[in-house]
Design an enzyme around this catalytic site. Structure first.
Site, mmCIF file in Angstrom:
data_model
loop_
_atom_site.group_PDB
_atom_site.id
_atom_site.type_symbol
_atom_site.label_atom_id
_atom_site.label_comp_id
_atom_site.label_asym_id
_atom_site.label_seq_id
_atom_site.Cartn_x
_atom_site.Cartn_y
_atom_site.Cartn_z
ATOM 1 N N VAL A 1 -71.542 47.047 20.158
ATOM 2 C CA VAL A 1 -72.965 46.770 19.925
ATOM 3 C C VAL A 1 -73.507 47.626 18.778
ATOM 4 O O VAL A 1 -74.702 47.813 18.640
ATOM 5 C CB VAL A 1 -73.784 47.016 21.222
ATOM 6 N N HIS B 1 -71.635 41.018 22.879
ATOM 7 C CA HIS B 1 -72.501 41.727 23.824
ATOM 8 C C HIS B 1 -73.827 42.178 23.205
ATOM 9 O O HIS B 1 -74.515 43.034 23.750
ATOM 10 C CB HIS B 1 -71.755 42.930 24.419
ATOM 11 N N CYS C 1 -88.704 42.887 25.177
ATOM 12 C CA CYS C 1 -89.513 43.023 26.385
ATOM 13 C C CYS C 1 -89.080 41.955 27.386
ATOM 14 O O CYS C 1 -89.041 40.773 27.059
ATOM 15 C CB CYS C 1 -91.000 42.866 26.063
ATOM 16 N N CYS D 1 -97.630 44.169 26.672
ATOM 17 C CA CYS D 1 -97.894 43.698 28.042
ATOM 18 C C CYS D 1 -97.507 44.698 29.123
ATOM 19 O O CYS D 1 -97.719 44.434 30.308
ATOM 20 C CB CYS D 1 -97.175 42.366 28.273
ATOM 21 N N GLY E 1 -58.330 47.329 19.391
ATOM 22 C CA GLY E 1 -59.129 48.370 20.032
ATOM 23 C C GLY E 1 -59.865 47.953 21.284
ATOM 24 O O GLY E 1 -60.963 48.437 21.538
ATOM 25 N N SER E 2 -59.266 47.078 22.061
ATOM 26 C CA SER E 2 -59.874 46.722 23.343
ATOM 27 C C SER E 2 -58.809 46.669 24.421
ATOM 28 O O SER E 2 -57.714 46.162 24.182
ATOM 29 C CB SER E 2 -60.579 45.365 23.265
ATOM 30 N N ASN F 1 -53.728 48.266 19.990
ATOM 31 C CA ASN F 1 -54.589 49.093 20.842
ATOM 32 C C ASN F 1 -53.823 50.329 21.295
ATOM 33 O O ASN F 1 -52.630 50.251 21.582
ATOM 34 C CB ASN F 1 -55.036 48.290 22.071
ATOM 35 N N GLY G 1 -52.857 52.327 24.085
ATOM 36 C CA GLY G 1 -52.850 52.202 25.539
ATOM 37 C C GLY G 1 -52.718 50.761 25.994
ATOM 38 O O GLY G 1 -52.764 49.826 25.190
HETATM 39 ZN ZN LIG Z 1 -94.141 42.578 26.672
#
Ligand SMILES: [Zn+2]
Length: 278
Positions: free
Chosen positions: A110, A126, A134, A188, A225-226, A251, A253
């Protein structure tokens, strides 16, 4: 059939030869590609959690203490996470898109580092931590814009000794967490959530379909890498091999898809990919 090449020089050569056999390679990347940029990963070489499992969607939205803890840790982790730079592995994959067989990069990360390295066709499976949404009104804001608000809402707050954790998270003292004032939507008053897929939450369907279409148009898949312990990533490796596509895995491992791979490279990621252009 599985080939292993623990030595980095060998691994680079083996991977270069493998890549040369295909015209359209679909790549999936995970946390292991960003550790070289100073962002810790979640799992050890056996695919086991190195730390407490990440916060779930259910706890984040249903438990005020978990919400407060998430944002306290994010407040500490964000400044360092947000300045991380791509490393040799990100650069190599961007280069393989420009002048090589890589057509699509599907990333479980991410951090946006593939885009920062210049990769054009990136699917953030992801989501991205750099945006906040929000949960009540849908308002979107850059994560950078939230940091000054957190500073002014928490005058004098200090985390104590903190250590950087994966995904812009940080380990901090429990007492400090309890004193933190978490953010709410300025419009809000709703709960704010980073625009990432939490554990216990589904990846948006359109995003999955986009990735599936890209995989279907490919003639091989490379995982970098996963450990593929999370099903949202593993299913693409399964889908590839079900369709008869060769699967290579680089990877450090073991991974959940080792038995499916026709090429398995257990080698250092940055050094292996970084030397491809040499
Ligand atoms: Zn809001």
């Amino acid at each position: 059939m599985s080939a292993t090449a623990p030595d980095t020089t060998d691994a680079t050569g083996v991977l270069r030869d493998w890549l040369a056999g295909f015209r359209r390679v679909f790549v999936l990347t995970g946390a292991g590609i960003s550790t070289g940029s100073g962002i810790p990963d979640y799992r050890d070489a056996n695919g086991e959690w190195k730390r407490a499992a990440p916060v779930t969607w259910q706890a984040f939205t249903g438990d005020a203490a978990v919400y407060r803890r998430y944002w306290a840790r994010s407040f500490v982790g964000w400044p360092k996470f947000s300045v991380a730079q791509p490393n040799a592995a990100h650069d190599a994959l961007a280069s393989l898109e420009r002048v090589g067989p890589v057509t699509t990069l599907l990333t479980q990360n991410v951090d946006g580092l593939h885009q920062a390295a210049g990769s054009q066709r990136v699917i953030d499976l992801h989501g991205r931590l750099g945006q906040v949404t929000c949960l009540s009104c849908g308002d979107l804001m850059p994560r950078d814009a939230l940091q000054p608000q957190l500073v002014s809402d928490n005058p004098g707050w200090h985390p104590g000794d903190a250590a950087m954790a994966p995904d812009g998270d940080a380990d901090i003292a429990t007492e400090a967490e309890k004193r933190f004032v978490p953010p709410h939507c300025a419009r809000c008053g709703g709960l704010l959530k980073p625009d990432v897929v939490f554990f216990g939450e589904n990846v948006p369907r359109a995003r999955v379909q986009d990735a599936q279409a890209a995989l279907a148009a490919s003639d091989a898949m490379l995982v970098v890498g996963s450990s593929l312990m999370v099903y949202s990533g593993f299913r693409f490796a399964k889908m590839a091999t079900d369709a008869g596509l060769p699967l290579a895995i680089l990877n450090g491992g073991t991974t959940r898809a080792d038995a499916l791979a026709s090429l398995r490279l257990d080698a250092e990621i940055g050094a292996t990919l970084g030397a491809l252009g040499a």
